[in-house]
Design an enzyme around this catalytic site. Structure first.
Site, PDB file in Angstrom:
ATOM      1  N   LYS A 136       0.840  -1.211   0.000  1.00  0.00           N
ATOM      2  CA  LYS A 136       0.000   0.000   0.000  1.00  0.00           C
ATOM      3  C   LYS A 136       0.870   1.255   0.000  1.00  0.00           C
ATOM      4  O   LYS A 136       0.566   2.242  -0.680  1.00  0.00           O
ATOM      5  CB  LYS A 136      -0.933  -0.013   1.213  1.00  0.00           C
ATOM      6  CG  LYS A 136      -1.795   1.246   1.290  1.00  0.00           C
ATOM      7  CD  LYS A 136      -2.810   1.173   2.416  1.00  0.00           C
ATOM      8  CE  LYS A 136      -3.648   2.463   2.437  1.00  0.00           C
ATOM      9  NZ  LYS A 136      -4.721   2.397   3.460  1.00  0.00           N
ATOM     10  N   HIS A 274      -9.440 -30.510 -34.115  1.00  0.00           N
ATOM     11  CA  HIS A 274     -10.338 -29.401 -33.779  1.00  0.00           C
ATOM     12  C   HIS A 274     -11.355 -29.777 -32.700  1.00  0.00           C
ATOM     13  O   HIS A 274     -12.550 -29.568 -32.840  1.00  0.00           O
ATOM     14  CB  HIS A 274     -11.041 -28.899 -35.034  1.00  0.00           C
ATOM     15  CG  HIS A 274     -10.093 -28.471 -36.120  1.00  0.00           C
ATOM     16  ND1 HIS A 274      -9.186 -27.446 -35.964  1.00  0.00           N
ATOM     17  CD2 HIS A 274      -9.897 -28.960 -37.366  1.00  0.00           C
ATOM     18  CE1 HIS A 274      -8.481 -27.316 -37.075  1.00  0.00           C
ATOM     19  NE2 HIS A 274      -8.875 -28.226 -37.933  1.00  0.00           N
TER      20      HIS A 274
END
Length: 514
Positions: A136, A274
């Site tokens: 922070k 596929h």
């Protein structure tokens, strides 16, 4: 006033070298527990956290850094006079570096049969608090949670005598990812402990396995992430023995192929293109299974992916080497097989996957715009429907037909809906998937099979809304059909099957795959 670094790590990789570089830069070291002892043993001067807090570590070390002298020194905004006056009045000195990594919660719960109390004790409280405080206040505090970042922090100190803001910002971002992932693992562990299936908040975490050159298409960016606690019987945990890096489409196809071949206990071979199977075969040996998979569609297998559930030997390697394949997946390869497959095939990927009997329950996540769908993975197979099979026609299937129907039902689950699969004598001879109507899927499968439809069986992933699919199948020579049933027009399909002396079995379970 000398700068200070608070160092407390579980993973001590590269620690001593890094701490020495901090000391060489004129930074005082504060530490705790085992980390302090390791630094002392290396002959590096170090202060105890208790010297800073003027308070002993208590509760078996559970409380040591949760103190205003620590968090005041981390959170004080350096260019805010009232902050600096406040900590000065309280005798708190700023802390400029935090080097912390957390208790090994992931490693603890990864152990087989880990005790609940052991898992709980490996939840870090003080570590995340220090990291978050430092992150922070990253304009003033350099925070390092990953040993991989030690060198670039040390290099910055060596070159500039300080860490530039841009690097501090990157390190702070990593901290928040790190603590979020840590908390997500803990949340997931407890959620499973109490049996919550779909909690009100879903927190997931994954670890980057590799960057990909591109996604499904070259204009799409992509990366591959794996679950933090890996299941060995997955593509994410596969060991690549040879070939170039996997692509996005390779990974998806490989996962599909592995999912299919793991359905079978007997020797099985699966070819995928596929995301759809183009050839599946089972046999007494893996060589026989592969021959059947190849025979199913020798055109589509070209450029495809082959998964096998037995070791690849030299004889099978010769067959695999004779055609162009993208990937081969197997539990193991003989030395001779590897030599054959590597010869003049520099791009062929050889993946080794452990075929373990895993009982891990997988969730399936599908992203949609603005959200995500979550469901259990479809792991139901023939064994789950066998007791509830219902013969609905006048003629019952023969024993041979039932074996083929079992195989066909296992296959069709992995074909895109609407899905039809045809099986004849232990191999898939036709497949129609991804169609907008079921009779269309059947026509594609029947046309693909050609003369192999004679004496074959047909499986459908969902019920027949009309009798037209049955009629098309009968005209092509199909002798038995397996389907879920459940249509309001089931009787029309049954009547059509009886008309052509086809045996039909209802399973009561559908397998949509969108």
């Amino acid at each position: 006033m000398a700068k200070r670094a608070l160092v407390s790590v579980s993973d001590k990789t590269g620690l001593i070298d890094f701490v020495q570089k901090l000391v060489d830069a004129g930074i005082e070291i504060i530490s705790t527990g085992g980390t302090k002892k390791a630094i002392e043993n290396a002959g590096i001067p170090v202060m105890s956290i208790s010297e800073i807090t003027d308070f002993p570590e208590i509760l078996d070390g559970r409380v040591k850094t949760l103190h205003p002298a620590v968090h005041g020194g981390l959170l004080a905004v350096r260019d805010k006079k009232e902050h600096m006056d406040a900590i000065k009045d309280l005798g708190i000195q700023p802390i400029d570096f935090v080097v912390v990594n957390l208790y090994p919660f992931k490693e603890t719960i990864s152990k087989p049969d880990v005790a609940y109390n052991d898992a709980v004790e490996n939840i870090d409280i003080g570590g995340p608090s220090m990291l978050r405080s430092a992150a922070k206040n990253h304009r003033s505090v350099t925070v390092v949670c990953d040993p991989a970042d030690y060198d670039r922090v040390a290099e910055s100190l060596d070159e500039n005598a300080e860490v530039p803001f841009a690097l501090k910002q990157k390190l702070a971002a990593k901290v928040f990812r790190h603590t979020a992932a840590y908390d997500a693992l803990i949340a997931d562990y407890f959620t499973k402990q109490v049996g919550e299936e779909f909690p009100e908040k879903l927190t997931l975490t994954y670890e980057k396995k590799q960057a990909l050159r591109y996604g499904e298409n070259p204009h799409q960016m992509a990366a591959f992430y794996s679950e933090p606690i890996k299941n060995e019987s997955t593509i994410a945990a596969a060991k690549q023995l040879h070939g170039k890096e996997l692509s996005y489409n390779n990974i998806r196809d490989a996962d599909a192929a592995l999912g299919i071949v793991k359905e079978f206990k007997q020797p099985a071979a699966v070819a995928v293109k596929h995301m759809n199977p183009c050839g599946i075969g089972i046999g007494e040996t893996i060589n026989e299974a592969y021959d059947k998979a190849y025979e199913a569609d020798p055109v589509s297998i070209f450029g495809g992916i082959v998964a096998l559930n037995r070791e690849v030997d030299a004889a099978l390697a010769e067959k695999l080497h004779s055609i162009f394949l993208e990937i081969i997946i197997a539990p193991s390869y003989s030395e001779e097989a590897i030599a054959i497959l590597e010869h003049k095939k520099k791009n062929l990927r050889l993946l080794q996957v452990k075929f373990t009997d895993d009982n891990q329950e997988f969730a399936q996540y599908t992203s949609v715009r603005g959200g995500m769908l979550v469901q259990d993975l479809d792991t139901k197979g023939y064994a789950d429907i066998e007791e509830n099979l219902k013969v609905v026609t006048d003629r019952k299937p023969t024993e041979a037909e039932m074996e083929s129907l079992k195989f066909a039902w296992t296959i069709v689950k992995h074909v895109k809906s609407n899905a039809i699969a045809l099986v004849n004598n232990g191999l898939m001879v036709g497949m129609g998937g991804g169609q907008t109507n079921r009779v269309g899927a059947a026509k594609i499968a029947l046309e693909e099979a050609g003369e192999k439809t004679k004496g074959a069986v047909l499986s459908s992933d969902a019920y027949f809304p009309m009798s037209d699919t049955v009629e098309e199948a009968a005209k092509a020579g199909i002798t038995a059909i397996i389907q879920p049933g459940g249509s309001i027009r089931d009787q029309e399909s049954i009547d059509m099957a009886n008309k052509y002396n086809i045996a039909m079995v209802f399973t009561g379970m559908r397998h949509f795959k969108h």
